[in-house]
Design an enzyme around this catalytic site. Structure first.
Site, PDB file in Angstrom:
ATOM      1  CB  THR A   1      95.605   3.930  17.282  1.00 30.90           C
ATOM      2  OG1 THR A   1      95.472   2.811  18.151  1.00 30.90           O
ATOM      3  CG2 THR A   1      96.502   3.577  16.120  1.00 30.90           C
TER       4      THR A   1
ATOM      5  CB  VAL B   1      96.189  -3.616  26.798  1.00 33.80           C
ATOM      6  CG1 VAL B   1      94.782  -3.227  27.215  1.00 33.80           C
ATOM      7  CG2 VAL B   1      96.213  -5.013  26.188  1.00 33.80           C
ATOM      8  CE  LYS B   2      96.730   5.557  23.959  1.00 30.42           C
ATOM      9  NZ  LYS B   2      96.581   6.270  22.688  1.00 30.42           N
ATOM     10  CG  LEU B   3      94.399  -0.432  30.241  1.00 31.04           C
ATOM     11  CD1 LEU B   3      95.260  -1.023  31.355  1.00 31.04           C
ATOM     12  CD2 LEU B   3      93.054  -1.155  30.153  1.00 31.04           C
TER      13      LEU B   3
END
Ligand code: G3P
Length: 217
Positions: free
Chosen positions: A27, A86-88
């Protein structure tokens, strides 16, 4: 090859999960907004709802763009559910945060990647996934699939374990081409997965088999 679905739409996620071929979900803030999910608490609850539908990894993107903010937000997201990744963003603070989370054993996905150099940095920082956006490169007359091939070569040269997550996949041929090159994961819309099913000879053949069966029964 893992199949992720790139949406925050719960019914599409459930549909892909029902097919039995779904390995995860990606997402981003734009996809959340598209579903009308706004506000930090609602977004967190939505991530939990997604995790309840799928068995695999669910990328949840930080909004902070500074290191301290990313660390705080990343911990909050990771605490929501064991499936959260965790999207960074691919900026200097994102790389630093990626290194931190990889040392903590928290999975990461480096997003908004548009070059082989960025992907090399992501691997050096210990990213679990790197997300090159192939559709957006195609949009500006640059070969998105070529980027997947470059990253594959670099990672194979050195045995980097970061998984290449082909993102911004727009259609079924993107999925097939990514599979030929050796992307570890693809994330695309439900239509890109369902398109893999289609062949007119399958439909014609099935119709014929059933017609012949009915003749004798
Ligand atoms: O997977 C990344 C994605 O959400 C961006 O896709 O179609 O907006 O370029 P798109």
């Amino acid at each position: 090859m893992k199949f992720f679905i790139d949406t925050a739409n719960l019914s599409q996620i459930a549909e892909a999960q029902k097919m039995g071929v779904l390995d995860g979900v990606t997402t981003n803030p734009s996809l959340m907004a598209k579903e009308g999910i706004t506000g930090a608490e609602n977004i967190k609850n939505h991530y939990k709802a997604i995790c309840d539908i799928v068995d695999g990894e669910v990328s949840a993107e930080v909004i902070a763009t500074d290191y301290e903010g990313m660390i705080k937000e990343g911990h909050e997201l990771a605490a929501l559910h064991p499936q959260i990744v965790v999207k960074l963003p691919m900026i200097k603070a994102g790389i630093q945060a990626c290194k931190y989370f990889s040392q903590q054993g928290i999975k990461t996905n480096l997003t908004l990647v548009f070059s082989a150099g960025q992907a090399l940095l992501a691997a050096k920082a210990g990213a679990t996934f790197v997300s090159p956006f192939i559709g957006r490169l195609d949009d500006i007359s640059t070969d998105g699939l070529n980027l997947i091939a470059e990253i594959r070569q670099i990672y194979d040269n050195y045995g980097f374990e970061t998984q290449i997550l082909a993102a911004s996949v727009r259609h079924t041929m993107h999925v097939i081409d990514c599979a030929k090159i050796g992307a570890d994961v693809m994330t695309g819309p439900l239509s890109s997965i369902e398109g893999l099913l289609k062949h007119p000879l399958t439909d014609i053949g099935l119709e014929q088999f059933l017609a012949d069966y009915r003749k004798g029964n």
